[in-house]
Design a protein around this motif. Structure first.
Motif, PDB file in Angstrom:
ATOM      1  N   SER A 233       0.623  -1.294   0.021  1.00  0.00           N
ATOM      2  CA  SER A 233       0.069   0.044   0.030  1.00  0.00           C
ATOM      3  C   SER A 233       0.798   1.272  -0.242  1.00  0.00           C
ATOM      4  O   SER A 233       2.028   1.301   0.376  1.00  0.00           O
ATOM      5  CB  SER A 233      -0.928   0.045   1.465  1.00  0.00           C
ATOM      6  OG  SER A 233      -0.217   0.195   2.398  1.00  0.00           O
ATOM      7  N   GLN A 234       0.381   2.565  -0.617  1.00  0.00           N
ATOM      8  CA  GLN A 234       1.004   3.439  -0.385  1.00  0.00           C
ATOM      9  C   GLN A 234       1.431   4.065   0.981  1.00  0.00           C
ATOM     10  O   GLN A 234       2.362   4.549   1.275  1.00  0.00           O
ATOM     11  CB  GLN A 234       0.106   4.804  -1.114  1.00  0.00           C
ATOM     12  CG  GLN A 234       0.259   4.942  -2.657  1.00  0.00           C
ATOM     13  CD  GLN A 234      -0.122   6.235  -3.068  1.00  0.00           C
ATOM     14  OE1 GLN A 234      -0.007   7.218  -2.455  1.00  0.00           O
ATOM     15  NE2 GLN A 234      -0.849   6.086  -4.145  1.00  0.00           N
ATOM     16  N   GLU A 235       0.365   3.701   1.910  1.00  0.00           N
ATOM     17  CA  GLU A 235       0.699   3.910   3.253  1.00  0.00           C
ATOM     18  C   GLU A 235       2.155   3.201   3.945  1.00  0.00           C
ATOM     19  O   GLU A 235       3.056   3.774   4.492  1.00  0.00           O
ATOM     20  CB  GLU A 235      -0.521   3.755   4.286  1.00  0.00           C
ATOM     21  CG  GLU A 235      -1.515   4.640   3.893  1.00  0.00           C
ATOM     22  CD  GLU A 235      -2.346   4.385   2.579  1.00  0.00           C
ATOM     23  OE1 GLU A 235      -2.234   3.168   2.117  1.00  0.00           O
ATOM     24  OE2 GLU A 235      -2.946   5.230   2.065  1.00  0.00           O
ATOM     25  N   ALA A 236       2.204   2.014   3.505  1.00  0.00           N
ATOM     26  CA  ALA A 236       3.173   1.069   4.015  1.00  0.00           C
ATOM     27  C   ALA A 236       4.528   1.640   3.365  1.00  0.00           C
ATOM     28  O   ALA A 236       5.557   1.928   4.222  1.00  0.00           O
ATOM     29  CB  ALA A 236       3.038  -0.386   3.811  1.00  0.00           C
ATOM     30  N   THR A 237       4.296   2.139   2.239  1.00  0.00           N
ATOM     31  CA  THR A 237       5.688   2.597   1.453  1.00  0.00           C
ATOM     32  C   THR A 237       6.279   3.750   1.987  1.00  0.00           C
ATOM     33  O   THR A 237       7.214   4.174   2.239  1.00  0.00           O
ATOM     34  CB  THR A 237       5.371   2.710  -0.010  1.00  0.00           C
ATOM     35  OG1 THR A 237       5.075   1.363  -0.602  1.00  0.00           O
ATOM     36  CG2 THR A 237       6.964   2.919  -0.796  1.00  0.00           C
ATOM     37  N   ARG A 238       5.131   4.944   2.283  1.00  0.00           N
ATOM     38  CA  ARG A 238       5.518   6.101   2.921  1.00  0.00           C
ATOM     39  C   ARG A 238       6.096   6.026   4.325  1.00  0.00           C
ATOM     40  O   ARG A 238       7.049   6.577   4.652  1.00  0.00           O
ATOM     41  CB  ARG A 238       4.241   7.137   3.025  1.00  0.00           C
ATOM     42  CG  ARG A 238       3.550   7.681   1.578  1.00  0.00           C
ATOM     43  CD  ARG A 238       2.534   8.351   1.800  1.00  0.00           C
ATOM     44  NE  ARG A 238       1.853   8.672   0.700  1.00  0.00           N
ATOM     45  CZ  ARG A 238       2.348   9.284  -0.350  1.00  0.00           C
ATOM     46  NH1 ARG A 238       3.512  10.080  -0.117  1.00  0.00           N
ATOM     47  NH2 ARG A 238       1.374   9.545  -1.320  1.00  0.00           N
ATOM     48  N   ALA A 239       5.684   5.104   4.895  1.00  0.00           N
ATOM     49  CA  ALA A 239       6.037   4.671   6.417  1.00  0.00           C
ATOM     50  C   ALA A 239       7.631   4.115   6.303  1.00  0.00           C
ATOM     51  O   ALA A 239       8.412   4.535   7.017  1.00  0.00           O
ATOM     52  CB  ALA A 239       5.462   3.535   7.155  1.00  0.00           C
ATOM     53  N   ASN A 240       7.960   3.346   5.395  1.00  0.00           N
ATOM     54  CA  ASN A 240       9.331   2.907   5.037  1.00  0.00           C
ATOM     55  C   ASN A 240      10.137   4.024   4.457  1.00  0.00           C
ATOM     56  O   ASN A 240      11.190   3.995   5.119  1.00  0.00           O
ATOM     57  CB  ASN A 240       9.223   1.822   4.094  1.00  0.00           C
ATOM     58  CG  ASN A 240       8.668   0.468   4.365  1.00  0.00           C
ATOM     59  OD1 ASN A 240       8.495   0.397   5.776  1.00  0.00           O
ATOM     60  ND2 ASN A 240       8.140  -0.507   3.578  1.00  0.00           N
ATOM     61  N   ALA A 241       9.418   4.950   3.903  1.00  0.00           N
ATOM     62  CA  ALA A 241      10.552   6.018   3.425  1.00  0.00           C
ATOM     63  C   ALA A 241      10.781   6.992   4.789  1.00  0.00           C
ATOM     64  O   ALA A 241      11.773   7.346   4.639  1.00  0.00           O
ATOM     65  CB  ALA A 241       9.713   6.928   2.427  1.00  0.00           C
ATOM     66  N   ARG A 242       9.899   7.271   5.559  1.00  0.00           N
ATOM     67  CA  ARG A 242      10.095   7.918   6.632  1.00  0.00           C
ATOM     68  C   ARG A 242      11.084   7.169   7.578  1.00  0.00           C
ATOM     69  O   ARG A 242      12.098   7.870   8.169  1.00  0.00           O
ATOM     70  CB  ARG A 242       8.749   8.035   7.508  1.00  0.00           C
ATOM     71  CG  ARG A 242       7.851   9.362   6.874  1.00  0.00           C
ATOM     72  CD  ARG A 242       6.810   9.468   7.864  1.00  0.00           C
ATOM     73  NE  ARG A 242       5.761   8.411   8.176  1.00  0.00           N
ATOM     74  CZ  ARG A 242       4.604   8.114   7.222  1.00  0.00           C
ATOM     75  NH1 ARG A 242       4.174   8.776   6.409  1.00  0.00           N
ATOM     76  NH2 ARG A 242       3.939   7.267   7.886  1.00  0.00           N
ATOM     77  N   ALA A 243      10.854   5.950   7.789  1.00  0.00           N
ATOM     78  CA  ALA A 243      11.883   5.184   8.517  1.00  0.00           C
ATOM     79  C   ALA A 243      13.301   5.206   8.075  1.00  0.00           C
ATOM     80  O   ALA A 243      14.389   5.322   8.857  1.00  0.00           O
ATOM     81  CB  ALA A 243      11.548   3.796   8.742  1.00  0.00           C
TER      82      ALA A 243
END
Length: 223
Positions: free
Chosen positions: A105-115
């Motif tokens: 999901s986009q949300e999971a990928t955004r979270a990975n980018a923040r991490a």
């Protein structure tokens, strides 16, 4: 796969004990193959593909200000590795965000980018590789990992490759890792006018269980 291998090996020892050596040997060999395949699969998933892509991106010698497109970016394996090498650039990840991956999901990928500390240089788009929502000559580099083969029709896969070439800038480069069809993609790129086309085996670190599921890298440049 691992559980099946262990079960077959355990049953083989039972058959040896009751005096059935031939089926026991067959099960023992089959169980060993499954167990080894499971180990190789786990290595590729947890470490091998990461190291392979690190090497590929390092060899590109990026300046750090490029605009990169990741086709079928998923949760961001290549997307984030590219972004980490672009302090003054940006990476666009495109995906349909379907259920072909767990938690895709986009949300999971955004979270990975923040991490990973690269969220400021990552953009995510919902789109189809066969009709990219970008103008011609938009990207310096296009990458894709195990995505184009998910398109079931050969003509549609060819369309996706042509679309990738369309949005690549003159002098831009393309790197596609995929299970199958890499040589077909290469032929499409030749027809488009690409140069420096190369298809090479990525080796055991990118096997999904064994050489029957090996991954090839397609490299090309737009003149």
């Amino acid at each position: 796969m691992a559980a099946g291998g262990v079960a077959e090996i355990a049953l083989a020892f039972v058959l040896f004990a009751v005096g059935w050596p031939i089926p026991a040997v067959v099960l023992l060999i089959g169980g060993a193959v499954l167990a080894v395949s499971a180990v190789i699969y786990a290595h590729t998933t947890l470490r091998g593909k990461f190291r392979v892509w690190d090497g590929e991106l390092d060899r590109l010698g990026l300046r750090g200000d490029e605009h990169v497109l990741d086709l079928g970016c998923g949760r961001g394996l290549v997307l984030l590795k590219a972004a980490a090498r672009l302090p003054d650039g940006r990476v666009t990840g495109l995906d349909l965000w379907t259920g072909d991956q767990s938690g895709n999901s986009q949300e999971a990928t955004r979270a990975n980018a923040r991490a990973e500390g690269v969220a400021d240089r990552v953009e995510l788009e919902t789109g189809d590789m066969r009709a990219l929502p970008f103008p011609d000559a938009s990207f310096d580099l296009i990458v894709s990992s195990l995505a184009i083969h998910n398109i079931p029709d050969a003509a549609d896969r060819a369309t996706a490759v042509r679309e990738a070439y369309r949005v690549l800038r003159p002098g831009g480069r393309l790197r596609v890792a995929d299970f199958r069809h890499a040589r077909d993609y290469a032929e499409v790129l030749r027809e488009c006018g690409a140069v420096d086309i190369e298809v090479r085996d990525l080796g055991w670190r990118f096997w999904y269980g064994g050489p029957h599921a090996k991954t090839a890298m397609l490299a090309a440049t737009r003149p």
